[in-house]
Design an enzyme around this catalytic site. Structure first.
Site, PDB file in Angstrom:
ATOM      1  N   TYR A  33      21.155  12.999 -27.273  1.00 51.69           N
ATOM      2  CA  TYR A  33      22.346  13.165 -26.423  1.00 51.69           C
ATOM      3  C   TYR A  33      22.308  12.349 -25.129  1.00 51.69           C
ATOM      4  O   TYR A  33      23.293  12.301 -24.398  1.00 51.69           O
ATOM      5  CB  TYR A  33      22.608  14.647 -26.136  1.00 51.69           C
ATOM      6  CG  TYR A  33      23.282  15.390 -27.279  1.00 51.69           C
ATOM      7  CD1 TYR A  33      23.515  14.767 -28.506  1.00 51.69           C
ATOM      8  CD2 TYR A  33      23.681  16.715 -27.138  1.00 51.69           C
ATOM      9  CE1 TYR A  33      24.129  15.443 -29.550  1.00 51.69           C
ATOM     10  CE2 TYR A  33      24.310  17.398 -28.177  1.00 51.69           C
ATOM     11  CZ  TYR A  33      24.532  16.761 -29.386  1.00 51.69           C
ATOM     12  OH  TYR A  33      25.145  17.439 -30.418  1.00 51.69           O
ATOM     13  N   ASP A  41       4.555  20.434 -29.309  1.00 46.82           N
ATOM     14  CA  ASP A  41       5.599  20.644 -30.306  1.00 46.82           C
ATOM     15  C   ASP A  41       6.068  22.092 -30.178  1.00 46.82           C
ATOM     16  O   ASP A  41       5.282  23.022 -30.353  1.00 46.82           O
ATOM     17  CB  ASP A  41       4.990  20.379 -31.691  1.00 46.82           C
ATOM     18  CG  ASP A  41       5.982  20.559 -32.821  1.00 46.82           C
ATOM     19  OD1 ASP A  41       7.024  21.233 -32.641  1.00 46.82           O
ATOM     20  OD2 ASP A  41       5.696  20.037 -33.910  1.00 46.82           O
ATOM     21  N   ILE A  42       7.346  22.281 -29.906  1.00 46.33           N
ATOM     22  CA  ILE A  42       7.874  23.633 -29.633  1.00 46.33           C
ATOM     23  C   ILE A  42       7.762  24.549 -30.846  1.00 46.33           C
ATOM     24  O   ILE A  42       7.692  25.773 -30.692  1.00 46.33           O
ATOM     25  CB  ILE A  42       9.325  23.553 -29.106  1.00 46.33           C
ATOM     26  CG1 ILE A  42       9.698  24.836 -28.356  1.00 46.33           C
ATOM     27  CG2 ILE A  42      10.320  23.244 -30.217  1.00 46.33           C
ATOM     28  CD1 ILE A  42      10.948  24.724 -27.506  1.00 46.33           C
ATOM     29  N   THR A  78      18.202  15.575 -23.608  1.00 47.05           N
ATOM     30  CA  THR A  78      17.606  14.325 -23.125  1.00 47.05           C
ATOM     31  C   THR A  78      17.096  13.413 -24.238  1.00 47.05           C
ATOM     32  O   THR A  78      16.504  12.369 -23.960  1.00 47.05           O
ATOM     33  CB  THR A  78      16.457  14.595 -22.127  1.00 47.05           C
ATOM     34  OG1 THR A  78      15.377  15.220 -22.825  1.00 47.05           O
ATOM     35  CG2 THR A  78      16.907  15.459 -20.982  1.00 47.05           C
ATOM     36  N   GLY A  79      17.327  13.804 -25.498  1.00 45.72           N
ATOM     37  CA  GLY A  79      16.947  12.948 -26.620  1.00 45.72           C
ATOM     38  C   GLY A  79      18.155  12.166 -27.108  1.00 45.72           C
ATOM     39  O   GLY A  79      18.687  11.303 -26.395  1.00 45.72           O
ATOM     40  N   ASP A  82      15.923  19.848 -33.243  1.00 44.90           N
ATOM     41  CA  ASP A  82      16.715  20.655 -34.182  1.00 44.90           C
ATOM     42  C   ASP A  82      16.151  20.528 -35.604  1.00 44.90           C
ATOM     43  O   ASP A  82      15.896  21.538 -36.282  1.00 44.90           O
ATOM     44  CB  ASP A  82      18.171  20.146 -34.113  1.00 44.90           C
ATOM     45  CG  ASP A  82      19.169  21.088 -34.757  1.00 44.90           C
ATOM     46  OD1 ASP A  82      18.764  22.173 -35.205  1.00 44.90           O
ATOM     47  OD2 ASP A  82      20.367  20.729 -34.793  1.00 44.90           O
TER      48      ASP A  82
HETATM   49  P1  ADP Z   1      19.493  16.435 -27.851  1.00 47.53           P
HETATM   50  O1  ADP Z   1      20.387  16.086 -29.010  1.00 47.53           O
HETATM   51  O2  ADP Z   1      19.904  17.715 -27.162  1.00 47.53           O
HETATM   52  O3  ADP Z   1      19.288  15.293 -26.928  1.00 47.53           O
HETATM   53  P2  ADP Z   1      16.889  15.970 -29.137  1.00 47.53           P
HETATM   54  O4  ADP Z   1      16.238  16.844 -30.147  1.00 47.53           O
HETATM   55  O5  ADP Z   1      17.325  14.611 -29.555  1.00 47.53           O
HETATM   56  O6  ADP Z   1      18.102  16.843 -28.540  1.00 47.53           O
HETATM   57  O7  ADP Z   1      15.931  15.781 -27.897  1.00 47.53           O
HETATM   58  C1  ADP Z   1      15.654  16.770 -26.958  1.00 47.53           C
HETATM   59  C2  ADP Z   1      14.211  16.646 -26.527  1.00 47.53           C
HETATM   60  O8  ADP Z   1      13.380  17.296 -27.479  1.00 47.53           O
HETATM   61  C3  ADP Z   1      13.699  15.201 -26.415  1.00 47.53           C
HETATM   62  O9  ADP Z   1      12.983  15.095 -25.207  1.00 47.53           O
HETATM   63  C4  ADP Z   1      12.756  15.090 -27.616  1.00 47.53           C
HETATM   64  O10 ADP Z   1      11.689  14.203 -27.337  1.00 47.53           O
HETATM   65  C5  ADP Z   1      12.246  16.495 -27.717  1.00 47.53           C
HETATM   66  N1  ADP Z   1      11.652  16.906 -28.999  1.00 47.53           N
HETATM   67  C6  ADP Z   1      11.817  16.384 -30.231  1.00 47.53           C
HETATM   68  N2  ADP Z   1      11.104  17.076 -31.126  1.00 47.53           N
HETATM   69  C7  ADP Z   1      10.454  18.061 -30.451  1.00 47.53           C
HETATM   70  C8  ADP Z   1       9.540  19.115 -30.798  1.00 47.53           C
HETATM   71  N3  ADP Z   1       9.148  19.315 -32.054  1.00 47.53           N
HETATM   72  N4  ADP Z   1       9.102  19.935 -29.801  1.00 47.53           N
HETATM   73  C9  ADP Z   1       9.487  19.764 -28.534  1.00 47.53           C
HETATM   74  N5  ADP Z   1      10.345  18.802 -28.144  1.00 47.53           N
HETATM   75  C10 ADP Z   1      10.819  17.965 -29.085  1.00 47.53           C
END
Ligand code: ADP
Length: 178
Positions: free
Chosen positions: A131, A16-17, A128-129, A40
């Site tokens: 979007y 988790d970032i 990659t989520g 986000d």
């Molecule tokens: P986008 O709208 O740019 O696609 P998302 O947040 O939907 O952004 O997804 C981008 C990536 O972040 C996906 O691979 C998702 O699994 C990942 N992600 C979601 N939550 C977290 C988190 N807390 N820490 C790291 N990566 C995350």
């Protein structure tokens, strides 16, 4: 898992970032900068309301953030000093300039971090989520943009981390690192 470009360590971490103790984490935001789902939402939840307040001031000043651009706020309650907000492209089949826009999102995030003289930065897998950008394609752009930046730009980066959330995403990045 880690590799080295010049003198900078590039790490792949599953997690988790919002837990990363680095100078800056990157947020895969949307143009409104008003928060959203995915990473986000997680960043704004964990960071508290001050990040959103700073985003509002930025939008009042310069309007919505165009795709591929980046801005910086403090980290609020997060264990990082800064959050760099960037907007990746929505995947639309690949013929709508998505690769360049994704490259810009990584590049401009690195650039604004370098301007703020940070030593460490953590990226999520931008676009990659929600979007829908295919991760096999997106991860190549992510790693290549970091490599090119480190080889060609003035910077103070000692460590760059890619933080991936799922096992499947980890395997894709791992293959690339190898
Ligand atoms: P986008 O709208 O740019 O696609 P998302 O947040 O939907 O952004 O997804 C981008 C990536 O972040 C996906 O691979 C998702 O699994 C990942 N992600 C979601 N939550 C977290 C988190 N807390 N820490 C790291 N990566 C995350």
């Amino acid at each position: 898992m880690e590799i080295k470009f010049n003198n900078t360590i590039v790490k792949l971490i599953r997690g988790d970032i919002t837990h990363e103790k680095v100078d800056a984490i990157v947020n895969a935001a949307n143009s409104s900068l008003m928060g959203g789902g995915g990473v986000d939402g997680a960043i704004h939840r964990a960071g508290g309301p001050s990040i959103l307040e700073e985003c509002k001031i930025i939008v009042a000043k310069q309007g919505r953030l165009p795709t591929g651009e980046a801005v910086i706020t403090t980290g609020g309650n997060l264990p990082c000093k800064f959050v760099i907000h960037t907007v990746g492209p929505v995947w639309n089949g690949g013929e709508k300039n998505e690769p360049i826009l994704l490259q810009n999102a990584y590049y401009n995030s690195l650039k604004i971090g370098a301007l703020n003289k940070i030593n460490s930065i953590a990226f999520p897998s931008i676009s990659t989520g929600i979007y829908g950008y295919p991760i096999e394609k997106a991860s190549i752009i992510a790693l290549n943009t970091v490599k090119n930046f480190l080889e060609n730009e003035n910077h103070s980066y000692q460590e760059i981390r890619f933080i991936v959330f799922s096992e499947i995403d980890y395997l894709v990045y791992q293959k690339l690192f190898k």
